[in-house]
Design a protein around this motif. Sequence first.
Motif, PDB file in Angstrom:
ATOM      1  N   LYS A 294     -51.664 -64.957  15.992  1.00  9.36           N
ATOM      2  CA  LYS A 294     -50.273 -64.717  15.612  1.00  9.36           C
ATOM      3  C   LYS A 294     -49.899 -65.632  14.465  1.00  9.36           C
ATOM      4  O   LYS A 294     -50.269 -66.797  14.440  1.00  9.36           O
ATOM      5  N   SER A 295     -49.141 -65.079  13.545  1.00 11.17           N
ATOM      6  CA  SER A 295     -48.769 -65.822  12.354  1.00 11.17           C
ATOM      7  C   SER A 295     -47.294 -65.598  12.071  1.00 11.17           C
ATOM      8  O   SER A 295     -46.639 -64.778  12.712  1.00 11.17           O
ATOM      9  N   TYR A 296     -46.769 -66.328  11.089  1.00 10.99           N
ATOM     10  CA  TYR A 296     -45.378 -66.195  10.686  1.00 10.99           C
ATOM     11  C   TYR A 296     -45.313 -66.174   9.169  1.00 10.99           C
ATOM     12  O   TYR A 296     -45.929 -67.010   8.512  1.00 10.99           O
ATOM     13  N   ILE A 297     -44.602 -65.211   8.623  1.00 11.98           N
ATOM     14  CA  ILE A 297     -44.385 -65.122   7.182  1.00 11.98           C
ATOM     15  C   ILE A 297     -42.891 -65.325   6.961  1.00 11.98           C
ATOM     16  O   ILE A 297     -42.076 -64.553   7.460  1.00 11.98           O
ATOM     17  N   GLU A 298     -42.557 -66.363   6.225  1.00 18.50           N
ATOM     18  CA  GLU A 298     -41.154 -66.687   5.999  1.00 18.50           C
ATOM     19  C   GLU A 298     -40.507 -65.654   5.086  1.00 18.50           C
ATOM     20  O   GLU A 298     -41.092 -65.213   4.105  1.00 18.50           O
ATOM     21  N   GLY A 299     -39.313 -65.245   5.441  1.00 16.04           N
ATOM     22  CA  GLY A 299     -38.537 -64.349   4.593  1.00 16.04           C
ATOM     23  C   GLY A 299     -38.643 -62.874   4.922  1.00 16.04           C
ATOM     24  O   GLY A 299     -38.063 -62.051   4.224  1.00 16.04           O
ATOM     25  N   ILE A 300     -39.368 -62.512   5.985  1.00 17.21           N
ATOM     26  CA  ILE A 300     -39.414 -61.096   6.346  1.00 17.21           C
ATOM     27  C   ILE A 300     -38.640 -60.873   7.640  1.00 17.21           C
ATOM     28  O   ILE A 300     -38.522 -61.751   8.487  1.00 17.21           O
ATOM     29  N   ARG A 301     -38.107 -59.686   7.758  1.00 13.62           N
ATOM     30  CA  ARG A 301     -37.310 -59.310   8.925  1.00 13.62           C
ATOM     31  C   ARG A 301     -38.238 -58.851  10.041  1.00 13.62           C
ATOM     32  O   ARG A 301     -39.155 -58.046   9.814  1.00 13.62           O
ATOM     33  N   THR A 302     -38.007 -59.324  11.259  1.00 12.98           N
ATOM     34  CA  THR A 302     -38.882 -58.964  12.370  1.00 12.98           C
ATOM     35  C   THR A 302     -38.151 -58.350  13.564  1.00 12.98           C
ATOM     36  O   THR A 302     -38.808 -57.838  14.464  1.00 12.98           O
ATOM     37  N   GLU A 303     -36.841 -58.372  13.602  1.00 12.42           N
ATOM     38  CA  GLU A 303     -36.078 -57.828  14.734  1.00 12.42           C
ATOM     39  C   GLU A 303     -35.322 -56.579  14.299  1.00 12.42           C
ATOM     40  O   GLU A 303     -34.628 -56.591  13.285  1.00 12.42           O
ATOM     41  N   PHE A 304     -35.449 -55.498  15.099  1.00 14.29           N
ATOM     42  CA  PHE A 304     -34.836 -54.217  14.769  1.00 14.29           C
ATOM     43  C   PHE A 304     -34.265 -53.574  16.020  1.00 14.29           C
ATOM     44  O   PHE A 304     -34.721 -53.836  17.127  1.00 14.29           O
ATOM     45  N   LYS A 305     -33.303 -52.679  15.828  1.00 14.78           N
ATOM     46  CA  LYS A 305     -32.693 -51.972  16.959  1.00 14.78           C
ATOM     47  C   LYS A 305     -33.268 -50.567  17.141  1.00 14.78           C
ATOM     48  O   LYS A 305     -33.201 -50.019  18.228  1.00 14.78           O
TER      49      LYS A 305
END
Length: 78
Positions: free
Chosen positions: A28-39
């Motif tokens: 698992k990784s993290y990229i700063e500045g991208i949206r990850t939560e959606f409805k």
Amino acid sequence: ALTWLLKAKPHNRPKGYSIVIFDVFGKKSYIEGIRTEFKTFDVAWSFMKQYKKSYRLYNFALVSDSLKSDKPTIVRYV
């Protein structure tokens, strides 16, 4: 029509979707500045496809926030 109304059950749909990012090694990784939560599923799927084009060295999984279980369920994997 009455029998159909009695047999029809409401669907338990997830309240939200999130995108999980994996690096080349499968961690698992993290990229700063991208949206990850959606409805909604469609919006999350669209963003995930766009991220895959932009970040080719990463894999993305679309995870649903299921209501019944505490364990997240992967819906799609790109």
